[in-house]
Write a protein that holds these residues in place. Structure first.
Motif, mmCIF file in Angstrom:
data_model
loop_
_atom_site.group_PDB
_atom_site.id
_atom_site.type_symbol
_atom_site.label_atom_id
_atom_site.label_comp_id
_atom_site.label_asym_id
_atom_site.label_seq_id
_atom_site.Cartn_x
_atom_site.Cartn_y
_atom_site.Cartn_z
ATOM 1 N N LYS A 211 83.759 12.039 2.698
ATOM 2 C CA LYS A 211 83.572 11.386 3.591
ATOM 3 C C LYS A 211 84.826 10.058 3.351
ATOM 4 O O LYS A 211 85.516 9.912 2.040
ATOM 5 C CB LYS A 211 82.414 10.318 2.774
ATOM 6 N N PRO A 212 85.229 9.029 4.310
ATOM 7 C CA PRO A 212 86.387 8.624 4.375
ATOM 8 C C PRO A 212 86.491 7.735 2.713
ATOM 9 O O PRO A 212 87.194 7.173 2.561
ATOM 10 C CB PRO A 212 86.262 7.676 5.118
ATOM 11 N N GLU A 213 84.999 7.031 2.700
ATOM 12 C CA GLU A 213 84.813 6.074 1.115
ATOM 13 C C GLU A 213 85.259 7.223 0.413
ATOM 14 O O GLU A 213 85.357 5.988 -1.359
ATOM 15 C CB GLU A 213 83.843 5.289 1.372
ATOM 16 N N GLU A 214 85.371 7.952 0.092
ATOM 17 C CA GLU A 214 84.908 9.159 -0.908
ATOM 18 C C GLU A 214 86.926 9.758 -1.661
ATOM 19 O O GLU A 214 87.162 10.278 -2.523
ATOM 20 C CB GLU A 214 84.656 10.501 -1.232
ATOM 21 N N ILE B 49 91.243 12.537 6.262
ATOM 22 C CA ILE B 49 89.388 12.833 6.140
ATOM 23 C C ILE B 49 89.552 13.999 7.296
ATOM 24 O O ILE B 49 89.086 14.916 7.428
ATOM 25 C CB ILE B 49 89.143 12.016 6.447
ATOM 26 N N ASP C 1 86.937 17.317 4.779
ATOM 27 C CA ASP C 1 85.603 17.333 4.710
ATOM 28 C C ASP C 1 85.146 16.630 3.476
ATOM 29 O O ASP C 1 83.766 16.744 2.419
ATOM 30 C CB ASP C 1 84.899 18.856 4.235
#
Length: 157
Positions: free
Chosen positions: A43-46, A37, A41
């Motif tokens: 988001k963590p949920e991506e 992460i 660049d």
């Protein structure tokens, strides 16, 4: 700079599936979701990690957000197994063709039932390993799920 082409990227190219590639510094000592992460660049949920599991006979693949933990009981239930456990690291390469930190749901040696945490459907883009440590491939969740013939389920704690 030489463009890296992994088997994952070649397979996506063959199917004309659009993607983007992100490189990150791979470090065996700091192999964690936080480490990735901090470098890509997104988001963590991506960012999704690929887990390979078995019930003693059958194998299955599950992709969940990188900071989440899998609920083995939930996965067993939705996949129709009594119980499942994570595949031992030494068995990963012979079974899938991938090593830990570079395992992708795309392009494994064999096709296994593949499950994705259902929240992925809400994303515009998702990153999974591009089949090599230090490389993530970013694509539309719908393209990924239809390519691997996966299904959305709720499998996180």
């Amino acid at each position: 700079m030489k463009k890296i082409k992994t088997n994952v990227l070649r397979l996506l190219d063959q199917q004309h599936i659009p993607y983007e590639v992100k490189e990150y510094q791979y470090d065996e000592e700091h192999l964690s979701g936080e480490h990735i992460i901090s470098q890509v660049d997104l988001k963590p949920e991506e960012i999704y990690k690929t887990l390979v599991l078995h019930d003693g006979y059958d194998y299955l693949v599950c992709c969940i957000p990188v900071l989440e933990e899998i609920d083995l009981k939930k996965l067993a239930k939705v996949s129709g197994h009594k119980s499942v456990e994570i595949l031992h690291q030494k068995d990963l390469l012979p079974l899938t063709g991938y090593i830990r930190g570079g395992c992708s749901p795309i392009g494994m040696k064999k096709k296994f039932p593949t499950y994705f945490q259902e929240d992925m459907i809400l994303l515009e883009r998702v990153a999974v390993s591009a089949g090599k440590r230090g490389l993530q491939v970013i694509l539309k969740p719908q393209d990924l799920i239809s390519y691997v013939q996966g299904q959305y389920v709720d499998v996180i704690r």
